[in-house]
Motif scaffolding. Sequence first.
Motif, PDB file in Angstrom:
ATOM      1  N   GLU A  89      10.435  39.068   1.287  1.00  0.00           N
ATOM      2  CA  GLU A  89      11.128  39.750   2.031  1.00  0.00           C
ATOM      3  C   GLU A  89       9.953  40.667   2.894  1.00  0.00           C
ATOM      4  O   GLU A  89       8.959  40.528   2.611  1.00  0.00           O
ATOM      5  N   SER A  90      10.425  41.327   4.030  1.00  0.00           N
ATOM      6  CA  SER A  90       9.470  41.906   4.883  1.00  0.00           C
ATOM      7  C   SER A  90       9.017  43.232   4.006  1.00  0.00           C
ATOM      8  O   SER A  90       9.598  43.688   3.124  1.00  0.00           O
ATOM      9  N   TYR A  91       7.912  43.780   4.603  1.00  0.00           N
ATOM     10  CA  TYR A  91       7.358  44.967   4.090  1.00  0.00           C
ATOM     11  C   TYR A  91       6.687  45.843   5.332  1.00  0.00           C
ATOM     12  O   TYR A  91       6.328  45.110   6.153  1.00  0.00           O
ATOM     13  N   ARG A  92       6.340  46.965   5.161  1.00  0.00           N
ATOM     14  CA  ARG A  92       5.535  47.745   6.060  1.00  0.00           C
ATOM     15  C   ARG A  92       4.515  48.372   5.767  1.00  0.00           C
ATOM     16  O   ARG A  92       4.120  48.775   4.513  1.00  0.00           O
ATOM     17  N   LEU A  93       3.604  48.802   6.510  1.00  0.00           N
ATOM     18  CA  LEU A  93       2.384  49.234   6.173  1.00  0.00           C
ATOM     19  C   LEU A  93       2.727  51.024   5.991  1.00  0.00           C
ATOM     20  O   LEU A  93       3.264  51.598   6.588  1.00  0.00           O
ATOM     21  N   GLY A 152       1.291  48.796   1.543  1.00  0.00           N
ATOM     22  CA  GLY A 152       2.657  48.864   2.084  1.00  0.00           C
ATOM     23  C   GLY A 152       3.646  48.910   1.033  1.00  0.00           C
ATOM     24  O   GLY A 152       3.582  48.848  -0.091  1.00  0.00           O
ATOM     25  N   GLU A 153       4.778  48.846   1.578  1.00  0.00           N
ATOM     26  CA  GLU A 153       5.926  48.786   0.700  1.00  0.00           C
ATOM     27  C   GLU A 153       7.042  47.910   1.388  1.00  0.00           C
ATOM     28  O   GLU A 153       7.198  47.715   2.332  1.00  0.00           O
ATOM     29  N   SER A 154       7.735  47.104   0.414  1.00  0.00           N
ATOM     30  CA  SER A 154       8.776  46.071   0.897  1.00  0.00           C
ATOM     31  C   SER A 154       9.972  46.721   1.212  1.00  0.00           C
ATOM     32  O   SER A 154      10.206  48.016   0.808  1.00  0.00           O
ATOM     33  N   ASP A 155      10.944  45.942   1.521  1.00  0.00           N
ATOM     34  CA  ASP A 155      12.273  46.455   1.833  1.00  0.00           C
ATOM     35  C   ASP A 155      12.802  46.888   0.513  1.00  0.00           C
ATOM     36  O   ASP A 155      13.848  47.805   0.759  1.00  0.00           O
TER      37      ASP A 155
END
Length: 359
Positions: free
Chosen positions: A219-223, A235-238
């Motif tokens: 899955e995607s994640y963000r900084l 970061g942390e994933s969805d």
Amino acid sequence: MTKKLRIGFVGVGGMGQMAHLSNYVVLQNECEVVALAEPRRQTAELVAKRYGVPQVFNDHNELLKSAEVDAIVAPQPFRHHYAIIPDILRAGIPVFTEKPLALSVKAGEELVRLGEEHGAMHMVGYHKRSDPAMEYAKSLVEQWKNSGEFGKLQYIRVTMPPGDWVNGADKPLSVDEPFPAIDKELGPDEFNEDQTNHLDAFVNYYIHQVNAIRFLLGESYRLTFADKSGVLLAGESDSGVTVTLEMAPYSTSIEWHEHIVVCFQKGFVRIDLPAPLARQRAGKVTVMRDNGKESPSYLEPIMPNLSAMRNQAKNFIAAIRGERPAPCLAKEALEDLKLAEDYIRFMARYELNSKGAIL
């Protein structure tokens, strides 16, 4: 009998030879390299003779016009992608390029658009996804996520300090000829020269790891954080999984240290990857299980004598034939550039703060 694919090469420089051409020419039951395009004519002839490639062209446009190919491998510097790859995509030919997709999100979006518009598959060379150890780990992580036997996936850590990534690989064939003048892709409009150079360095060296985190997460994640010294990003994933990338906690001179640990509540999967140019050597997997039902255990499965680069060539051929999906297509690779630009913006805040700006 399955028809052998006709492969054309656009560029046979260092990575073109060591990481790619040498891994396709040996797959004689699956493909044949029928043409190469290389503006350094003496080098082109030397490489063609060494690897038995029958047709040689000065550039990719000549190859597209005159050679009959089923797919193209174009191991170009990534800041040249925007000047070369669009022509291949417009021709509707499946293409493989090295990582990253481009330097900027803007250029990457255009490549994705062209591939979709012309129905041309564009596989991006995140070879670590093709390492047998990574494939094994990915399958096991998905099993654990689905079964819940080892609790929730809660943390992924990647460590990759600078080291000897060449691993003693043979030097490529070459003649002392000048490289052609190709304008490099410019950085994002909002970035100054220093920020563009920082982005260039980051995507050149660490974009593999940015991508590998998403591969294992599924899955995607963000900084969410980056330290001012450039050692760590987080970061942390969805779904709320924490991820970290340790970029340069130390360095090595004659070794390659690259480790990935995927942590569940009651066990972990660790992958130790070899240097990128190691020949026919897969990574190592260590599995720790401690679910409270059975005795805690460690398992180290034996991987085949197959390098990520060789397996990547096999995966590209299989994707062209529709036998299995490509490990990473351009649309997903675009997500790496978005995170990379976010990282440079995050780091720029430290510079602004040091000048007395308000964060």
